[in-house]
Every structure is written in structure tokens, then in C-alpha cells.
Design an enzyme around this catalytic site. Structure first.
Site, PDB file in Angstrom:
ATOM      1  N   LYS A 104       0.829  -1.214   0.000  1.00 12.56           N
ATOM      2  CA  LYS A 104       0.000   0.000   0.000  1.00 12.56           C
ATOM      3  C   LYS A 104       0.869   1.273   0.000  1.00 12.56           C
ATOM      4  CE  LYS A 104      -4.019  -2.150   2.296  1.00 12.56           C
ATOM      5  NZ  LYS A 104      -5.002  -2.004   3.401  1.00 12.56           N
ATOM      6  N   HIS A 107      -2.165  -5.412   1.531  1.00 18.47           N
ATOM      7  CA  HIS A 107      -3.432  -6.129   1.327  1.00 18.47           C
ATOM      8  C   HIS A 107      -3.093  -7.548   0.910  1.00 18.47           C
ATOM      9  CE1 HIS A 107      -7.372  -7.261  -0.320  1.00 18.47           C
ATOM     10  NE2 HIS A 107      -6.670  -7.805  -1.297  1.00 18.47           N
ATOM     11  N   ASN A 134      -2.072   0.412   6.706  1.00 18.34           N
ATOM     12  CA  ASN A 134      -1.565  -0.843   7.284  1.00 18.34           C
ATOM     13  C   ASN A 134      -0.725  -1.678   6.316  1.00 18.34           C
ATOM     14  OD1 ASN A 134      -3.634  -1.754   5.726  1.00 18.34           O
ATOM     15  ND2 ASN A 134      -4.733  -2.826   7.350  1.00 18.34           N
ATOM     16  N   ARG A 193      -1.406 -14.228   4.568  1.00 20.86           N
ATOM     17  CA  ARG A 193      -2.119 -13.587   5.693  1.00 20.86           C
ATOM     18  C   ARG A 193      -1.292 -13.696   6.979  1.00 20.86           C
ATOM     19  NH1 ARG A 193      -6.547 -10.466   4.402  1.00 20.86           N
ATOM     20  NH2 ARG A 193      -6.912 -10.612   6.629  1.00 20.86           N
ATOM     21  N   ARG A 214       2.821  -6.080   9.026  1.00 15.47           N
ATOM     22  CA  ARG A 214       2.109  -4.951   9.641  1.00 15.47           C
ATOM     23  C   ARG A 214       2.711  -4.613  11.009  1.00 15.47           C
ATOM     24  NH1 ARG A 214      -3.827  -7.027   7.603  1.00 15.47           N
ATOM     25  NH2 ARG A 214      -4.037  -5.612   5.822  1.00 15.47           N
ATOM     26  N   THR A 266      -5.045  -7.118  10.891  1.00  9.54           N
ATOM     27  CA  THR A 266      -5.467  -5.912  10.150  1.00  9.54           C
ATOM     28  C   THR A 266      -5.067  -4.650  10.894  1.00  9.54           C
ATOM     29  OG1 THR A 266      -7.359  -7.153   9.281  1.00  9.54           O
ATOM     30  CG2 THR A 266      -7.481  -4.747   9.146  1.00  9.54           C
ATOM     31  N   PHE A 297     -15.667   3.136   7.069  1.00 11.83           N
ATOM     32  CA  PHE A 297     -14.305   3.534   6.717  1.00 11.83           C
ATOM     33  C   PHE A 297     -14.042   3.529   5.210  1.00 11.83           C
ATOM     34  CE2 PHE A 297     -14.280  -1.033   7.773  1.00 11.83           C
ATOM     35  CZ  PHE A 297     -13.764  -1.582   6.591  1.00 11.83           C
ATOM     36  N   GLU A 316      -9.322 -10.932  -7.677  1.00  9.28           N
ATOM     37  CA  GLU A 316      -8.399  -9.806  -7.471  1.00  9.28           C
ATOM     38  C   GLU A 316      -7.209  -9.902  -8.419  1.00  9.28           C
ATOM     39  OE1 GLU A 316      -9.484  -9.054  -2.752  1.00  9.28           O
ATOM     40  OE2 GLU A 316      -7.501  -9.794  -3.282  1.00  9.28           O
ATOM     41  N   TYR A 328     -12.494  -2.307  -3.805  1.00  5.16           N
ATOM     42  CA  TYR A 328     -12.964  -2.458  -2.427  1.00  5.16           C
ATOM     43  C   TYR A 328     -14.490  -2.409  -2.330  1.00  5.16           C
ATOM     44  CZ  TYR A 328      -8.370  -2.361  -0.165  1.00  5.16           C
ATOM     45  OH  TYR A 328      -7.125  -2.690   0.291  1.00  5.16           O
TER      46      TYR A 328
HETATM   47  P1  IDP Z   1      -7.638  -7.029   5.646  1.00  7.01           P
HETATM   48  O1  IDP Z   1      -6.930  -5.972   4.819  1.00  7.01           O
HETATM   49  O2  IDP Z   1      -6.804  -7.459   6.830  1.00  7.01           O
HETATM   50  O3  IDP Z   1      -8.149  -8.188   4.825  1.00  7.01           O
HETATM   51  P2  IDP Z   1     -10.391  -6.066   5.752  1.00  7.01           P
HETATM   52  O4  IDP Z   1     -11.332  -6.299   6.895  1.00  7.01           O
HETATM   53  O5  IDP Z   1     -10.648  -6.781   4.464  1.00  7.01           O
HETATM   54  O6  IDP Z   1      -8.916  -6.328   6.301  1.00  7.01           O
HETATM   55  O7  IDP Z   1     -10.421  -4.501   5.482  1.00  7.01           O
HETATM   56  C1  IDP Z   1      -9.833  -3.945   4.336  1.00  7.01           C
HETATM   57  C2  IDP Z   1      -9.034  -2.723   4.740  1.00  7.01           C
HETATM   58  O8  IDP Z   1      -9.933  -1.724   5.219  1.00  7.01           O
HETATM   59  C3  IDP Z   1      -8.047  -2.946   5.887  1.00  7.01           C
HETATM   60  O9  IDP Z   1      -6.803  -3.439   5.453  1.00  7.01           O
HETATM   61  C4  IDP Z   1      -7.940  -1.573   6.482  1.00  7.01           C
HETATM   62  O10 IDP Z   1      -6.995  -0.777   5.766  1.00  7.01           O
HETATM   63  C5  IDP Z   1      -9.317  -1.006   6.280  1.00  7.01           C
HETATM   64  N1  IDP Z   1     -10.114  -1.171   7.509  1.00  7.01           N
HETATM   65  C6  IDP Z   1     -10.687  -2.295   7.969  1.00  7.01           C
HETATM   66  N2  IDP Z   1     -11.342  -2.085   9.117  1.00  7.01           N
HETATM   67  C7  IDP Z   1     -11.191  -0.776   9.395  1.00  7.01           C
HETATM   68  C8  IDP Z   1     -11.636   0.062  10.455  1.00  7.01           C
HETATM   69  O11 IDP Z   1     -12.322  -0.374  11.403  1.00  7.01           O
HETATM   70  N3  IDP Z   1     -11.257   1.374  10.388  1.00  7.01           N
HETATM   71  C9  IDP Z   1     -10.500   1.884   9.365  1.00  7.01           C
HETATM   72  N4  IDP Z   1     -10.053   1.112   8.342  1.00  7.01           N
HETATM   73  C10 IDP Z   1     -10.398  -0.192   8.363  1.00  7.01           C
END
Ligand code: IDP
Length: 141
Positions: A11, A117, A114, A87, A104, A93, A59, A128, A51
Site C-alpha cells: 500500500k 493487502h 496498514n 495472511r 504490519r 489488520t 471507513f 483480485e 474495495y
Molecule cells: P484485511 O486488509 O486485513 O483483509 P479487511 O477487513 O478486508 O482487512 O479490510 C480492508 C481494509 O480496510 C483494511 O486493510 C484496512 O486498511 C481497512 N479497515 C478495515 N477495518 C477498518 C476500520 O475499522 N477502520 C479503518 N479502516 C479499516
């Protein structure tokens, strides 16, 4: 164990920190092969499409704005158990919950920024990878 493919995105925060090579090195050390890779600066439209599953989440706008704030590196990775392996390498996350030694845990600042992805299941991995590499954009070994 099955050989799988997964999509990884380094990212904008991690690209800006100049840790692309360190992250790719972790994939290679874990026996994941890079079968496609390129730098891309996503348009808002592409980020929203990628997304779309999160479009109703609070968010979503912040996530899209962050993902288009600078270039990213997209890669298709291949290897045994690639989806879960990636993962594990990524960590939780929320970087505050990510263990030291995960990408991370080591490189990310916040849940918004973070670092990486990674696809979460075989179906999403296929979609994807197709999103970024189409039908003939990969170089399998
Ligand atoms: P992942 O990237 O670990 O698979 P996902 O739940 O698929 O997590 O969420 C996608 C992305 O959305 C996350 O990597 C993060 O950048 C963002 N995200 C997820 N949950 C939150 C939140 O509660 N607040 C702000 N950003 C979030």
C-alpha cells in the site's frame, strides 16, 4: 497442500517508506513466488471497484482516499497454501494487534495505513488477480 495464488498489494504507506524490497523478500523467503508485479497509481474509480465489498462500511471513503494517495505495488504470488501463508506474513489488520515480525507489526502505523493487502479466500484471490493482471498478465514458472 495445494499450490494457490494470491493477490498482494504493497500500500501507499509502505511504498512511501521505501520498504517494497524488504516486503518482497519476506514473500520469497517464505517460498512464495512472484508471478506478476507492477507499480500502479490507482484511480478513485478503480479503488472503489476493488474495495466494493466494503462500500457500506463507515471507513470506505477513508480507505479509498488512502489507496489513491500514492503509488502501490500489486503482485500475484504463487505457492503452497499461498493465501493463508500471506495472511500470516501480513499480521493482524490493526497493526496495534499485529505481532512483531509480521509485515504490519514491523512496518504499519495504523488500521488506515496498514502496509499491505492480501486476498482472503480462493475466490477473491482469483477475482483480485484478474482485476490487476487480466488473462495473460502473469508469468507462471
Ligand atoms: P484485511 O486488509 O486485513 O483483509 P479487511 O477487513 O478486508 O482487512 O479490510 C480492508 C481494509 O480496510 C483494511 O486493510 C484496512 O486498511 C481497512 N479497515 C478495515 N477495518 C477498518 C476500520 O475499522 N477502520 C479503518 N479502516 C479499516
Amino acid at each position: 497442500m495445494a499450490v494457490e495464488r494470491t493477490l498482494s498489494i504493497i500500500k501507499p504507506d509502505a511504498v512511501a517508506k521505501n520498504v517494497v524490497g524488504e516486503i518482497l523478500s519476506r514473500f520469497e523467503k517464505a517460498d512464495l513466488r512472484i508471478i506478476g508485479a507492477r507499480m500502479v497509481h490507482l484511480s478513485r474509480e478503480d479503488a472503489e471497484k476493488f474495495y466494493a465489498v466494503h462500500s457500506e462500511r463507515p471507513f470506505f471513503d477513508a480507505l479509498v482516499s488512502f489507496m489513491i494517495s500514492g503509488p502501490v505495488m500489486v503482485q500475484a504470488l504463487e505457492g503452497e497454501n499461498a493465501i493463508a501463508k500471506n495472511r500470516d506474513l501480513m499480521g493482524a489488520t490493526n497493526p496495534k494487534e499485529a505481532e512483531a515480525g509480521t509485515i504490519r507489526g514491523d512496518f504499519a502505523e495504523s488500521i488506515d495505513a496498514n502496509a499491505v493487502h492480501g486476498s482472503d479466500a480462493p475466490e477473491t484471490a482469483e477475482q483480485e488477480i484478474a482485476f490487476f493482471f487480466g488473462q495473460d498478465g502473469l508469468c507462471p514458472r
